[in-house]
Design an enzyme around this catalytic site. Structure first.
Site, PDB file in Angstrom:
ATOM      1  N   GLU A  16       5.292  81.810 -30.258  1.00  0.00           N
ATOM      2  CA  GLU A  16       4.418  82.026 -29.108  1.00  0.00           C
ATOM      3  C   GLU A  16       3.980  80.710 -28.459  1.00  0.00           C
ATOM      4  OE1 GLU A  16       1.571  85.417 -29.782  1.00  0.00           O
ATOM      5  OE2 GLU A  16       2.300  85.174 -31.826  1.00  0.00           O
ATOM      6  N   SER A 179       2.269  89.111 -30.642  1.00  0.00           N
ATOM      7  CA  SER A 179       2.929  89.327 -29.357  1.00  0.00           C
ATOM      8  C   SER A 179       4.184  90.179 -29.466  1.00  0.00           C
ATOM      9  CB  SER A 179       3.274  87.978 -28.688  1.00  0.00           C
ATOM     10  OG  SER A 179       2.106  87.309 -28.311  1.00  0.00           O
ATOM     11  N   SER A 314      -4.848  88.064 -19.004  1.00  0.00           N
ATOM     12  CA  SER A 314      -4.820  88.604 -20.358  1.00  0.00           C
ATOM     13  C   SER A 314      -5.949  89.609 -20.561  1.00  0.00           C
ATOM     14  CB  SER A 314      -4.937  87.486 -21.395  1.00  0.00           C
ATOM     15  OG  SER A 314      -3.792  86.661 -21.384  1.00  0.00           O
TER      16      SER A 314
END
Length: 353
Positions: A16, A179, A314
């Site tokens: 990530e 994720s 987000s």
């Protein structure tokens, strides 16, 4: 008022890494420069810690070109060829392994630097999906059924037995990843083996999990002893499931509904479940709690993310913004919470004299 010197740590040795760059840029843009002097610390994919020459933008750095290599001193300081660099607090904007799993938190704690987010213990536990489930289940929090498979057992796992226990479809995922990296949906024996092979590329422990049919609801939690919980939001995936591509690549992969359309009782139960999970896992500072809401009203906790995405779009900051806390105020609170926790920890005895 004297400015605080705040470090933003970003990058990291993680799948990530690129997500961290985007999160860190949003954080840098939102920090109140009248209150904070910012130092940018980049962790390369090779594990080098580099201090940026400037603090205007988040960049991938190279040693000697636009940065200097950092070493660690156990006294709120880093050291480089240019001298010592003291920090009042750190925002570790890192996602995935070696970032949100307690490793960096341990380094900062050893250095006696206040840092935002969960402590070493809860960071490590929440990153490990198997341990998270075990602790929540012990405390009566409902989680999806699962089977754990370690690397040493991967040749012995029996598809038929797993299918009979969990049913189809099922999901296979690395235990210590975020994720949706390495996550696959399994519908038959062929996809089962392919999913195992993929997941074991990213971790030595793999979770095989029953599919939960329900709405995907997320809640942001902010605070130490007395946490604040946001309004819930809903992920409406336009793909087969909420994959890495849906989150970060395909702009049409999912829609975010904030606030989620829920009746008052359901909203309250989800918020209470989120705070209960947060406390059971000893979280501090921040976490995003993800749950499934089944058609019969049952709430099933999916995971607790201790360093959620921090881009301007987000879910974590957007949920708090919808609850009355702006992005800039969120960062102010996280820094204040890190200083509060550090003061409390510093008051504890470390010897018997």
């Amino acid at each position: 008022m004297e400015k605080l010197n705040i470090g933003i740590i970003y990058g990291g040795q993680s799948t990530e890494h690129e997500v961290s760059l985007r999160s860190a840029q949003s954080v840098l843009d939102a920090l109140d420069k009248s209150r904070y002097t910012v130092s940018l610390i980049y962790i390369s994919k090779k594990g080098e810690w580099l201090l940026a020459d400037q603090s205007e933008s988040i960049e991938v750095l190279e040693d000697g070109k636009d940065s200097v290599r950092l070493s660690i001193l156990p006294s709120r300081q880093f050291i480089s060829e240019r001298g010592e660099h003291a920090l009042d607090a750190v925002l570790p904007i890192l996602h995935g392994t070696a970032g949100e799993d307690g490793i960096v938190q341990g380094v900062l704690q050893m250095m006696n630097i206040p840092y935002a987010g969960c402590n070493v213990r809860s960071s490590a536990v929440c990153m490990d999906k198997d341990m998270t489930k075990r602790l929540l289940k012990m405390e009566g929090i409902r989680v999806a059924d699962w089977v754990l498979c370690r690397h040493s057992e991967k040749e012995e796992i029996d598809y038929g037995l797993v299918e009979s226990e969990l049913g189809l479809p099922m999901f296979i995922k690395p235990v210590n990843q975020g994720s949706s990296v390495g996550v696959s949906k399994v519908t038959d024996a062929r996809t089962f083996q392919e999913a195992l092979d993929l997941a074991f590329q990213f971790d030595t422990k793999v979770m095989i999990e029953s599919a939960v049919r329900g709405r995907e609801i997320e809640v942001s939690v902010l605070g130490n002893a007395d946490p604040f919980v946001s309004v819930p939001g809903e992920i409406v995936a336009n793909t087969d499931f909420y994959s890495y591509e849906s989150k970060y690549i395909d702009e049409n992969g999912a829609a975010l509904e904030i606030p989620a359309s829920l009746d008052d009782d359901t909203r309250t139960r989800i918020q209470k479940t989120a705070v209960d999970a947060y406390r059971i896992l000893d979280c501090e500072g921040m976490s995003r709690v993800d749950v499934f809401l089944r058609e019969d009203g049952e709430i099933i906790v999916n995971e607790i993310n201790t360093l959620p995405g921090f881009t301007s779009i987000s879910m974590y900051p957007k949920l708090l913004e919808a609850s009355g806390i702006s992005y800039a105020e969120l960062l102010d609170r996280l820094i204040a919470l890190s200083l509060e926790r550090h003061e409390l920890q510093s008051s504890l005895k470390t010897d018997l004299s």
